[in-house]
Design a protein around this motif. Structure first.
Motif, PDB file in Angstrom:
ATOM      1  N   HIS A 120       0.872  -1.171   0.000  1.00 10.02           N
ATOM      2  CA  HIS A 120       0.000   0.000   0.000  1.00 10.02           C
ATOM      3  C   HIS A 120       0.910   1.221   0.000  1.00 10.02           C
ATOM      4  O   HIS A 120       1.815   1.322   0.841  1.00 10.02           O
ATOM      5  N   SER A 121       0.694   2.159  -0.906  1.00 13.03           N
ATOM      6  CA  SER A 121       1.582   3.314  -1.016  1.00 13.03           C
ATOM      7  C   SER A 121       0.798   4.607  -1.197  1.00 13.03           C
ATOM      8  O   SER A 121      -0.296   4.609  -1.770  1.00 13.03           O
ATOM      9  N   ILE A 122       1.384   5.699  -0.705  1.00  9.92           N
ATOM     10  CA  ILE A 122       0.864   7.050  -0.903  1.00  9.92           C
ATOM     11  C   ILE A 122       1.982   7.870  -1.523  1.00  9.92           C
ATOM     12  O   ILE A 122       3.126   7.834  -1.048  1.00  9.92           O
ATOM     13  N   VAL A 123       1.662   8.618  -2.583  1.00  7.72           N
ATOM     14  CA  VAL A 123       2.690   9.413  -3.242  1.00  7.72           C
ATOM     15  C   VAL A 123       2.230  10.857  -3.423  1.00  7.72           C
ATOM     16  O   VAL A 123       1.049  11.133  -3.643  1.00  7.72           O
ATOM     17  N   GLY A 176       0.743  -3.309 -12.366  1.00  9.58           N
ATOM     18  CA  GLY A 176      -0.488  -2.530 -12.269  1.00  9.58           C
ATOM     19  C   GLY A 176      -1.187  -2.725 -10.939  1.00  9.58           C
ATOM     20  O   GLY A 176      -1.312  -3.856 -10.447  1.00  9.58           O
ATOM     21  N   PRO A 177      -1.644  -1.633 -10.321  1.00  5.98           N
ATOM     22  CA  PRO A 177      -2.296  -1.723  -9.016  1.00  5.98           C
ATOM     23  C   PRO A 177      -3.750  -2.198  -9.122  1.00  5.98           C
ATOM     24  O   PRO A 177      -4.428  -1.946 -10.113  1.00  5.98           O
ATOM     25  N   ALA A 178      -4.219  -2.862  -8.065  1.00  3.99           N
ATOM     26  CA  ALA A 178      -5.621  -3.259  -7.982  1.00  3.99           C
ATOM     27  C   ALA A 178      -6.490  -2.068  -7.611  1.00  3.99           C
ATOM     28  O   ALA A 178      -7.655  -1.987  -7.988  1.00  3.99           O
ATOM     29  N   VAL A 179      -5.898  -1.138  -6.856  1.00  2.00           N
ATOM     30  CA  VAL A 179      -6.594   0.080  -6.439  1.00  2.00           C
ATOM     31  C   VAL A 179      -5.687   1.258  -6.743  1.00  2.00           C
ATOM     32  O   VAL A 179      -4.486   1.215  -6.450  1.00  2.00           O
ATOM     33  N   ASN A 180      -6.236   2.312  -7.328  1.00  2.00           N
ATOM     34  CA  ASN A 180      -5.462   3.519  -7.624  1.00  2.00           C
ATOM     35  C   ASN A 180      -6.412   4.706  -7.641  1.00  2.00           C
ATOM     36  O   ASN A 180      -7.269   4.801  -8.515  1.00  2.00           O
ATOM     37  N   ARG A 181      -6.293   5.580  -6.665  1.00  3.35           N
ATOM     38  CA  ARG A 181      -7.195   6.727  -6.616  1.00  3.35           C
ATOM     39  C   ARG A 181      -6.445   7.978  -6.138  1.00  3.35           C
ATOM     40  O   ARG A 181      -5.424   7.880  -5.471  1.00  3.35           O
ATOM     41  N   GLU A 182      -7.007   9.126  -6.487  1.00  7.06           N
ATOM     42  CA  GLU A 182      -6.401  10.411  -6.159  1.00  7.06           C
ATOM     43  C   GLU A 182      -7.350  11.230  -5.301  1.00  7.06           C
ATOM     44  O   GLU A 182      -8.570  11.188  -5.495  1.00  7.06           O
ATOM     45  N   HIS A 183      -6.771  11.985  -4.353  1.00  8.50           N
ATOM     46  CA  HIS A 183      -7.570  12.896  -3.539  1.00  8.50           C
ATOM     47  C   HIS A 183      -6.735  14.115  -3.195  1.00  8.50           C
ATOM     48  O   HIS A 183      -5.528  14.151  -3.441  1.00  8.50           O
ATOM     49  N   GLU A 184      -7.384  15.117  -2.649  1.00  3.05           N
ATOM     50  CA  GLU A 184      -6.707  16.325  -2.212  1.00  3.05           C
ATOM     51  C   GLU A 184      -6.618  16.301  -0.691  1.00  3.05           C
ATOM     52  O   GLU A 184      -7.608  16.082   0.002  1.00  3.05           O
ATOM     53  N   ASP A 185      -5.414  16.534  -0.152  1.00  3.03           N
ATOM     54  CA  ASP A 185      -5.259  16.451   1.297  1.00  3.03           C
ATOM     55  C   ASP A 185      -5.569  17.788   1.977  1.00  3.03           C
ATOM     56  O   ASP A 185      -5.990  18.755   1.338  1.00  3.03           O
ATOM     57  N   PHE A 186      -5.354  17.848   3.282  1.00  8.21           N
ATOM     58  CA  PHE A 186      -5.671  19.027   4.082  1.00  8.21           C
ATOM     59  C   PHE A 186      -4.966  20.282   3.580  1.00  8.21           C
ATOM     60  O   PHE A 186      -5.485  21.392   3.684  1.00  8.21           O
ATOM     61  N   ASN A 197      -1.892  10.545  -4.402  1.00 10.78           N
ATOM     62  CA  ASN A 197      -2.337   9.289  -5.002  1.00 10.78           C
ATOM     63  C   ASN A 197      -2.092   8.138  -4.035  1.00 10.78           C
ATOM     64  O   ASN A 197      -0.992   8.008  -3.469  1.00 10.78           O
ATOM     65  N   TYR A 198      -3.130   7.331  -3.854  1.00  8.83           N
ATOM     66  CA  TYR A 198      -3.005   6.085  -3.079  1.00  8.83           C
ATOM     67  C   TYR A 198      -3.160   4.922  -4.043  1.00  8.83           C
ATOM     68  O   TYR A 198      -4.044   4.922  -4.904  1.00  8.83           O
ATOM     69  N   PHE A 199      -2.278   3.915  -3.921  1.00 11.78           N
ATOM     70  CA  PHE A 199      -2.449   2.715  -4.729  1.00 11.78           C
ATOM     71  C   PHE A 199      -2.076   1.478  -3.924  1.00 11.78           C
ATOM     72  O   PHE A 199      -1.313   1.538  -2.955  1.00 11.78           O
ATOM     73  N   SER A 200      -2.657   0.368  -4.343  1.00 12.70           N
ATOM     74  CA  SER A 200      -2.417  -0.917  -3.688  1.00 12.70           C
ATOM     75  C   SER A 200      -2.136  -1.969  -4.746  1.00 12.70           C
ATOM     76  O   SER A 200      -2.911  -2.141  -5.691  1.00 12.70           O
ATOM     77  N   ILE A 201      -1.008  -2.675  -4.589  1.00  9.55           N
ATOM     78  CA  ILE A 201      -0.655  -3.778  -5.490  1.00  9.55           C
ATOM     79  C   ILE A 201      -0.887  -5.071  -4.730  1.00  9.55           C
ATOM     80  O   ILE A 201      -0.266  -5.303  -3.686  1.00  9.55           O
ATOM     81  N   GLN A 202      -1.768  -5.892  -5.246  1.00 11.38           N
ATOM     82  CA  GLN A 202      -2.197  -7.087  -4.522  1.00 11.38           C
ATOM     83  C   GLN A 202      -1.793  -8.365  -5.245  1.00 11.38           C
ATOM     84  O   GLN A 202      -2.477  -9.372  -5.185  1.00 11.38           O
ATOM     85  N   GLN A 203      -0.664  -8.299  -5.928  1.00  8.97           N
ATOM     86  CA  GLN A 203      -0.098  -9.475  -6.588  1.00  8.97           C
ATOM     87  C   GLN A 203       1.374  -9.578  -6.240  1.00  8.97           C
ATOM     88  O   GLN A 203       2.023  -8.578  -5.894  1.00  8.97           O
ATOM     89  N   SER A 204       1.908 -10.771  -6.307  1.00  5.09           N
ATOM     90  CA  SER A 204       3.312 -10.974  -5.968  1.00  5.09           C
ATOM     91  C   SER A 204       4.212 -10.238  -6.963  1.00  5.09           C
ATOM     92  O   SER A 204       3.977 -10.278  -8.179  1.00  5.09           O
ATOM     93  N   HIS A 205       5.237  -9.559  -6.450  1.00  8.19           N
ATOM     94  CA  HIS A 205       6.162  -8.848  -7.332  1.00  8.19           C
ATOM     95  C   HIS A 205       7.523  -8.702  -6.657  1.00  8.19           C
ATOM     96  O   HIS A 205       7.625  -8.670  -5.428  1.00  8.19           O
TER      97      HIS A 205
END
Length: 292
Positions: free
Chosen positions: A21-24, A46-56, A62-70
């Motif tokens: 799980h990563s935040i960039v 390629g990530p299973a989850v990849n979304r963008e938001h605006e912080d405080f 960008n937050y993304f999650s890679i859910q496969q072996s690498h």
């Protein structure tokens, strides 16, 4: 000035990673003197989850999650921005620094009130008496704030050695003060500690410098890597940036990615992973002008 920046981060693991799980903070933000024309994030695998938001702080996260072996993770951000030089008044014509400090607490000035969070201590910038006393030399009674901050920046540039082997991302401000050396991150933290010690609002700025200098000019320190500087809130002007590593007010060669209380708020990439063993980290940054 239009610039293109490419920032590649690669992790090579000795063992497989099963989940991460990563935040960039890699996409440039919109600022009064900067417009992000485009920005794309490439992630492999390629990530299973990849979304963008605006912080405080108004940063693009960008937050993304890679859910496969690498065994390798590579993240590349490619952005194009248009940057202009701020139009600032003569330093002597700006308000006294005490006026700027007191304006932070006046209810009729919402922008100043919103900056109050940047007067407080933060994880990497505790209130430090030595840094405050160092800043006090420049901030004499009644001195215009733009003039005082420029003098403060110039003193850091002249009296602290740029030493990429001295510090880490967690080197305390007190050690930087004691040894009078460090890198751009250290100088930004030092300046912020001094300014906050005086009751002023100062924030950390993360970004990049143009890789190639204009003809006839010396290449700026911090090129080909992430760069850092600080900004201070000034009545009727808003946030004004200062780069103590190079003793200048950022203009067309600086790209702003994120702002925060200190480096911890704007780290280019952080997260957790399961497995992996040891790893090698490679970071490559390239900034070039766009010729039309």
């Amino acid at each position: 000035m239009k610039l293109r920046v490419s920032h590649m981060t690669r992790y090579d693991y000795t063992d497989s990673v099963s989940l991460c799980h990563s935040i960039v903070h890699l996409k440039p933000r919109h600022c009064p003197h900067q417009r992000c024309l485009s920005s794309a994030l490439r992630i492999s695998p390629g990530p299973a989850v990849n979304r963008e938001h605006e912080d405080f702080f108004g940063n693009r996260v960008n937050y993304f999650s890679i859910q496969q072996s690498h065994e390798t993770l590579e993240v590349t951000a490619v952005s194009e921005v248009e940057v202009s030089t701020p139009n600032l008044p003569e330093p002597a014509q700006t308000p006294a620094w005490e006026v700027a400090r007191d304006s932070l607490h006046q209810r009729r000035k919402p922008a100043m009130n919103a900056a109050l969070v940047f007067t407080l201590a933060s994880p990497l910038v505790p209130l430090n008496a030595a840094a405050r006393d160092y800043a006090t030399v420049s901030f004499t009674r009644g001195r215009p704030i733009l003039e005082a901050t420029g003098d403060f920046m110039a003193r850091i540039f002249a009296e602290f050695a740029y030493d990429p082997h001295f510090s880490t991302i967690s080197t305390p401000v007190g050690e930087v003060m004691a040894h009078r050396r460090g890198v751009c991150q250290d100088f930004a933290h030092l300046a912020i500690a001094g300014l906050r010690g005086l009751g002023l609002a100062a924030r950390y700025v993360s970004g990049y410098l143009e890789t190639l200098p204009p003809p006839g000019q010396v290449k700026l320190q911090g090129s080909d890597a992430s760069h850092a500087w600080f900004s201070i809130m000034i009545p009727d002007l808003g946030w004004v940036d200062f780069d103590p590593t190079n003793n200048l007010i950022p203009g067309e060669q600086h790209i702003t990615t994120a702002v925060g209380r200190d480096f911890q708020d704007v780290t280019p990439m952080r997260g957790i992973f399961y497995g992996g063993g040891a790893h090698d980290l490679t970071v490559a940054v390239d900034v070039n002008r766009i010729v039309e």
